[in-house]
Structure formats: C-alpha cells, structure tokens
Motif scaffolding. Structure first.
Motif, PDB file in Angstrom:
ATOM      1  N   ASP A  54      11.929  68.957  19.716  1.00  0.00           N
ATOM      2  CA  ASP A  54      12.541  67.631  19.729  1.00  0.00           C
ATOM      3  C   ASP A  54      13.929  67.748  20.357  1.00  0.00           C
ATOM      4  O   ASP A  54      14.373  68.842  20.721  1.00  0.00           O
ATOM      5  CB  ASP A  54      12.538  66.994  18.327  1.00  0.00           C
ATOM      6  CG  ASP A  54      13.388  67.748  17.314  1.00  0.00           C
ATOM      7  OD1 ASP A  54      14.329  68.461  17.719  1.00  0.00           O
ATOM      8  OD2 ASP A  54      13.097  67.615  16.106  1.00  0.00           O
ATOM      9  N   LYS A  89       5.546  61.252  18.199  1.00  0.00           N
ATOM     10  CA  LYS A  89       6.161  62.345  18.933  1.00  0.00           C
ATOM     11  C   LYS A  89       6.300  63.596  18.065  1.00  0.00           C
ATOM     12  O   LYS A  89       6.757  64.626  18.539  1.00  0.00           O
ATOM     13  CB  LYS A  89       7.540  61.906  19.452  1.00  0.00           C
ATOM     14  CG  LYS A  89       7.451  60.690  20.392  1.00  0.00           C
ATOM     15  CD  LYS A  89       8.818  60.166  20.803  1.00  0.00           C
ATOM     16  CE  LYS A  89       8.665  58.896  21.662  1.00  0.00           C
ATOM     17  NZ  LYS A  89       9.956  58.290  21.997  1.00  0.00           N
ATOM     18  N   LYS A 126      23.723  65.751  14.053  1.00  0.00           N
ATOM     19  CA  LYS A 126      22.897  66.956  14.231  1.00  0.00           C
ATOM     20  C   LYS A 126      22.935  67.424  15.687  1.00  0.00           C
ATOM     21  O   LYS A 126      22.985  68.620  15.971  1.00  0.00           O
ATOM     22  CB  LYS A 126      21.438  66.659  13.843  1.00  0.00           C
ATOM     23  CG  LYS A 126      21.183  66.695  12.353  1.00  0.00           C
ATOM     24  CD  LYS A 126      19.793  66.199  12.029  1.00  0.00           C
ATOM     25  CE  LYS A 126      18.900  67.305  11.509  1.00  0.00           C
ATOM     26  NZ  LYS A 126      17.650  66.771  10.903  1.00  0.00           N
ATOM     27  N   LEU A 151       8.425  64.324  15.785  1.00  0.00           N
ATOM     28  CA  LEU A 151       9.817  64.790  15.744  1.00  0.00           C
ATOM     29  C   LEU A 151      10.173  65.317  14.354  1.00  0.00           C
ATOM     30  O   LEU A 151       9.735  64.764  13.351  1.00  0.00           O
ATOM     31  CB  LEU A 151      10.770  63.651  16.121  1.00  0.00           C
ATOM     32  CG  LEU A 151      10.489  62.984  17.467  1.00  0.00           C
ATOM     33  CD1 LEU A 151      11.530  61.904  17.735  1.00  0.00           C
ATOM     34  CD2 LEU A 151      10.488  63.999  18.600  1.00  0.00           C
ATOM     35  N   LEU A 152      10.964  66.382  14.315  1.00  0.00           N
ATOM     36  CA  LEU A 152      11.280  67.017  13.034  1.00  0.00           C
ATOM     37  C   LEU A 152      12.726  66.814  12.599  1.00  0.00           C
ATOM     38  O   LEU A 152      13.098  67.172  11.487  1.00  0.00           O
ATOM     39  CB  LEU A 152      10.988  68.520  13.119  1.00  0.00           C
ATOM     40  CG  LEU A 152       9.515  68.895  13.332  1.00  0.00           C
ATOM     41  CD1 LEU A 152       9.366  70.403  13.431  1.00  0.00           C
ATOM     42  CD2 LEU A 152       8.650  68.377  12.201  1.00  0.00           C
ATOM     43  N   ASN A 153      13.552  66.247  13.490  1.00  0.00           N
ATOM     44  CA  ASN A 153      14.974  66.135  13.160  1.00  0.00           C
ATOM     45  C   ASN A 153      15.491  64.711  13.149  1.00  0.00           C
ATOM     46  O   ASN A 153      16.662  64.476  13.404  1.00  0.00           O
ATOM     47  CB  ASN A 153      15.794  66.987  14.131  1.00  0.00           C
ATOM     48  CG  ASN A 153      15.783  68.447  13.741  1.00  0.00           C
ATOM     49  OD1 ASN A 153      16.325  68.812  12.707  1.00  0.00           O
ATOM     50  ND2 ASN A 153      15.127  69.274  14.551  1.00  0.00           N
ATOM     51  N   GLY A 154      14.623  63.761  12.892  1.00  0.00           N
ATOM     52  CA  GLY A 154      15.070  62.374  12.854  1.00  0.00           C
ATOM     53  C   GLY A 154      14.360  61.543  13.901  1.00  0.00           C
ATOM     54  O   GLY A 154      13.596  62.067  14.711  1.00  0.00           O
ATOM     55  N   PRO A 155      14.620  60.233  13.892  1.00  0.00           N
ATOM     56  CA  PRO A 155      13.856  59.312  14.745  1.00  0.00           C
ATOM     57  C   PRO A 155      14.237  59.413  16.221  1.00  0.00           C
ATOM     58  O   PRO A 155      15.284  59.953  16.552  1.00  0.00           O
ATOM     59  CB  PRO A 155      14.271  57.945  14.206  1.00  0.00           C
ATOM     60  CG  PRO A 155      15.656  58.153  13.712  1.00  0.00           C
ATOM     61  CD  PRO A 155      15.674  59.547  13.129  1.00  0.00           C
TER      62      PRO A 155
END
Lengths: 224, 292
Positions: B123, A152, B173, A154-158
């Motif tokens: 995301d 995916k 976050k 993703l850049l901010n975690g799983p």
C-alpha cells in the motif's frame, strides 16, 4: 461456505461435448444453501437436460463434496449408474468438482462457477468477509478484514476515495477502513492504528496450499 | 538534493501535472513542458491515471529532463508488485529521476481495462517506506545497495475526506514512513483551505495545494461526479455558469486563488485536467498579480 453460481445452461450443454447420458453430483452443504447443487436443483436440471435429449442415469447429493472419502463411497455405491454415464456433471464449487474428478475415470463437467468464501445473513444473501490470505490481521483491525473488504486490500488505512463513507469501487459497500476506525475508536484503541503494518507475506497464500499433519493414534480414533 | 526539494525549502513552489501520451508521440506534451520548465519547480507525471493505460510514467519522466523540466514521477501501487516497484525505482536512479509522488492508485474497474488484475502488493505507506529504505541503501530484501541514490519522496492527501481524522492519521503514517511533501486534491475556496491548513499545522512535511482550472459547467459536473469527494462550492460553479468565456473565467478563478493563498501555503500543485496548453497563460495571469 463457498458461494457458487450455476453456469449458463447453454454453456453447460457445450461443456457436455455431446454426452448422451450423465450422472449428476450435488453437495448437501454450500451448494445446497446457494441453491446451485442441492436436491431440488439436481431435479430441475435433470428435467432441463432431458428436454435437450440428455438422459440422467442417476443423481447423488453428498453431505460435503469436498470430503473426498465421502465422494468415493458414493461413487462405489452408484457404480453401475456412473458406469452407464458418458460423464459426471458436478454442481458444486471447484473443490467438489475435483473431488469427483480425482475419484473416477469418467470425464467430469463443472456446472458452477465458484465465487468466494461467503457469510450468509439470510437466504441467498452472501457476503465476502474472509479471503483465506494465510496471515490474519483481524486482531489488529478490530475484527474487520481490510484484506478482503477493501478492494485494494490496504493495510495502513483508507485510500481516500470514499464518498460519504461509501467505497469508491462499489458505492453500495461502506468503506471498511471507516468501519475499522469507528470500531477501534469505540474500543479505545485508535493509537494502535498509527503502527505501520508491514507488507504482507504473500507466501502464506502461495498456491496450492496443503496440510498433511499426522494425527496421534488417539486423535485418529476420535476423528472416526 | 532535487530541484523540487530546494525549491520547497526556499519558498513558494509551483508544480504542474502533465500526463504522458496515450501513444508514442511525446512532442506535444514536451513542448508544453519546455514552455513552463523554468517557471515551475516540477512536473508531475501521472501513472496510468484513473486506471487508463498511458505511456510509462517513468519513461516520460525521463524525457522531461531533455527539455529541462524537473520530473515528479508518480508511482501507484495498482499495477506492480514489490519486485517491479523496486526495479523501476532503481531504473529511476539510472534515468536521473529524483522526485517520487506515491499513491494507492485508482481501482482498475473504474478505468478502461476493468478486467485487469489489481495488484496492490504494497500500500502507499509501505511503498513510501520501501522508497525511503532504498534511499538509505537498503532493499526490501534487507540487502545493502552500495551505490544507492536518494529520492525526494512525496505523497497525496485528500483534504475533503470524511472522517478527516482518519485521513490525518494516514498522513502522519506516510510522514513517519518517509514522505516529505504532499500534493492535495483541488481546492476551490479559502474556507476549506483554512480548515485544512489548521489540521496539518506543525506536521513535518510541505503541502502543495491542488489547483484545477475549471473550463465549463460540464467539467464542474464531471469533477463533482467522478473525481471529487466534496462538490465544488456553488459560488464558484455559478461564476463558471454565468461566464461568457468559461475557460478564461476558470483560469482567472485559479490565478486569483493562487495569488490569494500565496504566503499562507508552501506552494500549489496545478492539475490542468484537459487543458495543459493553457498552463503558460495561467502562469502569466499568476505573475500579473491577478487577485479577486
């Protein structure tokens, strides 16, 4: 390197559109390592084509087919054999196919599908670790690329879907975000992972990319 | 302030998930929504859940208003880039949809259109941030939106993730980005719930605990293999396996669980996979005070 796979032979024959004589191009770099367009594969393919009634006027394996000047040089050397062919079959990545296509008037046939930029661990084992996104985040992620190794991106975690540490999309792959977390923990940099990564600038990967830098005379000399 | 937000601030909150139809007929789903509208704080509308195509979650969210239900519009990152996401959010303002629940979204290859292009331009954290900024009247292009409205933004958390520290980091976050409430994957035992509540204690967000009534052994297997990252506890699976009427038993388990956690949690989020019609009965059981 660019990982390729040969097209199905039947599809290849169809793509030849009735050509009776072919000139075969391979690549001494990536396609040789992928065993799709090296000397050996061109020899095997020549036999297969002959069995189908297609003659092979000649073959050439260029050092790197993406190097267009090299391709042009070989096309000049093999001018007569190429002229005697109905088409040129190129057993390389798409970049190689277009090097040839942009350098000859003959119809060009692509014999492979290009899959990804691959790292090779041992023979015929290739892994995608970089997707040339144009905006590298490796310095923020402990050297592991989530843009490529997370399906995916993703850049901010799983995404939260990993099961026993394995990716939900392909359970044969470990979740790269868990690997990033473990790497950052080891490096004592977990706190950095709390920074919200901004949305990626997709213009950095807008197609087609090009670089046309003018080298100073000295460097031009060295490049030769 | 949305009705959901008011509810969460005033006490125990129940939300229910109703997926949009796979065709044009919204009547059956709206009929259920109408029955429960006054008994729940909000109705989650899934966004092509599990990567399978359904009616637009925004369109169905809007239709819920017709029957007096409070929509919680689920918005995933899978199918739309930042242009489409923002324009749909502006659309939500026009359609009276105030609650968002933002998530990454299941990957297309796991759904019924595996050939589809996975988008994930943003995301979940970035989309929460974009929604929060829109609510403050600023688009992702940094331009001011003078006639902006406010969203009540939520997200999801997987309480069974390993390593949980990583999921907690991501949750923090999301809160920093603007998430005010979370809905979780389903719980089936209180020990797991207590562990989870200890982890999220003190966070500035509300947590709606996931509840899924089980309807048979087949469903237990399905959830274990396809949805959950940690299997359903054996004692619960056994109760279902031994029951003469597993559907009723599953509803009973769910009602008992809801009543025993009431008072300890901000609320519950019911995901009645494949048995939306049984939600009114489940709510009756909850109201009757059924306890283990």
């Amino acid at each position: 390197m660019i990982i390729t796979k040969q097209k199905q032979f039947d599809d290849l024959i169809k793509a030849c559109r009735g050509a009776k004589t072919l000139f075969l191009f391979g690549c001494g770099d990536c396609a040789t390592l992928c065993r799709t367009g090296g000397e050996e594969q061109l020899a095997e393919l020549s036999e297969q084509l002959k069995a189908e009634g297609i003659a092979v006027a000649g073959t050439a394996v260029v050092h790197a087919t993406c190097h267009e000047l090299d391709v042009q040089r070989v096309l000049r050397q093999e001018k007569e054999k190429v002229a005697a062919s109905d088409a040129v079959l190129v057993m390389t990545c798409g970049a190689g196919v277009q090097s040839v296509g942009d350098s000859t008037e003959k119809p060009v046939i692509s014999g492979c599908d290009s899959l990804f930029i691959g790292n090779s661990k041992r023979q015929m084992h290739f892994y995608e670790k970089c997707s040339a996104c144009g905006e590298c985040v490796l310095n923020e992620t402990g050297g592991l690329c989530p843009e490529t190794r997370c399906p995916k991106g993703l850049l901010n975690g799983p995404c939260g879907g990993a099961v026993r540490g394995q990716c939900e999309v392909d359970p044969t792959n470990p979740c790269v975000w868990i690997a990033i977390y473990e790497r950052m923990k080891k490096l004592g940099r977990l706190d950095e992972m709390m920074t919200v990564a901004a949305p990626k600038d997709r213009t950095a990967a807008s197609k087609p990319q090009k670089i046309e830098e003018k080298l100073p005379p000295k460097k031009r000399e060295e490049a030769k | 302030m949305s009705k959901l937000q008011q509810n969460l601030e005033s006490g125990f909150t129940i939300t229910v998930e109703i997926p949009p139809p796979k065709g044009s007929d919204v009547a059956p789903a709206l009929a259920v929504a109408e029955k429960i509208a006054s008994r729940v704080a909000g109705v989650n509308v899934t966004d092509n859940q599990r990567g399978m195509v359904r009616m637009s979650s925004l369109a169905f969210s809007h239709r819920l208003l017709d029957v007096g239900a409070e929509p919680i519009w689920q918005l995933s990152c899978r199918d739309r880039n930042r242009l489409a996401l923002q324009s749909d959010m502006l659309g939500a303002w026009a359609l009276g949809v105030e609650n968002l629940c933002i998530m990454t979204g299941d990957f297309p290859t796991l759904g019924d259109m595996p050939q589809a292009k996975p988008v994930y331009d943003l995301d979940a954290v970035q989309l929460i941030q974009a929604a929060a900024e829109l609510s403050r009247g600023v688009g992702m292009n940094k331009k001011e939106i003078k006639d902006h409205k406010e969203f009540f933004i939520g997200a999801v958390i997987n309480p069974f993730y390993e390593p949980m520290e990583l999921e907690i980091m991501k949750t923090r976050k999301k809160i920093a980005a603007g998430a005010k409430y979370f809905q979780t994957q389903p719980f089936f035992d209180e020990e797991s719930l207590d562990r989870f509540l200890a982890l999220v204690k003190g966070m500035e967000a509300k947590f709606l605990i996931g509840i899924t009534p089980l309807k048979g052994e087949k469903m237990v297997h399905f959830l274990n293999n396809n949805v959950l990252t940690t299997p359903i506890p054996e004692k619960v699976a056994h109760r279902i396996a031994r029951a003469g009427d597993p559907v009723m038993e599953g509803l009973k388990i769910a009602a008992e669980f809801i009543n025993s956690v009431r008072g300890r949690v901000d609320g519950v989020h019911i995901m009645p996979i494949g048995q939306i019609d049984n939600v009114p009965l489940l709510l009756d059981m909850v109201d009757s005070g059924m306890k283990a």
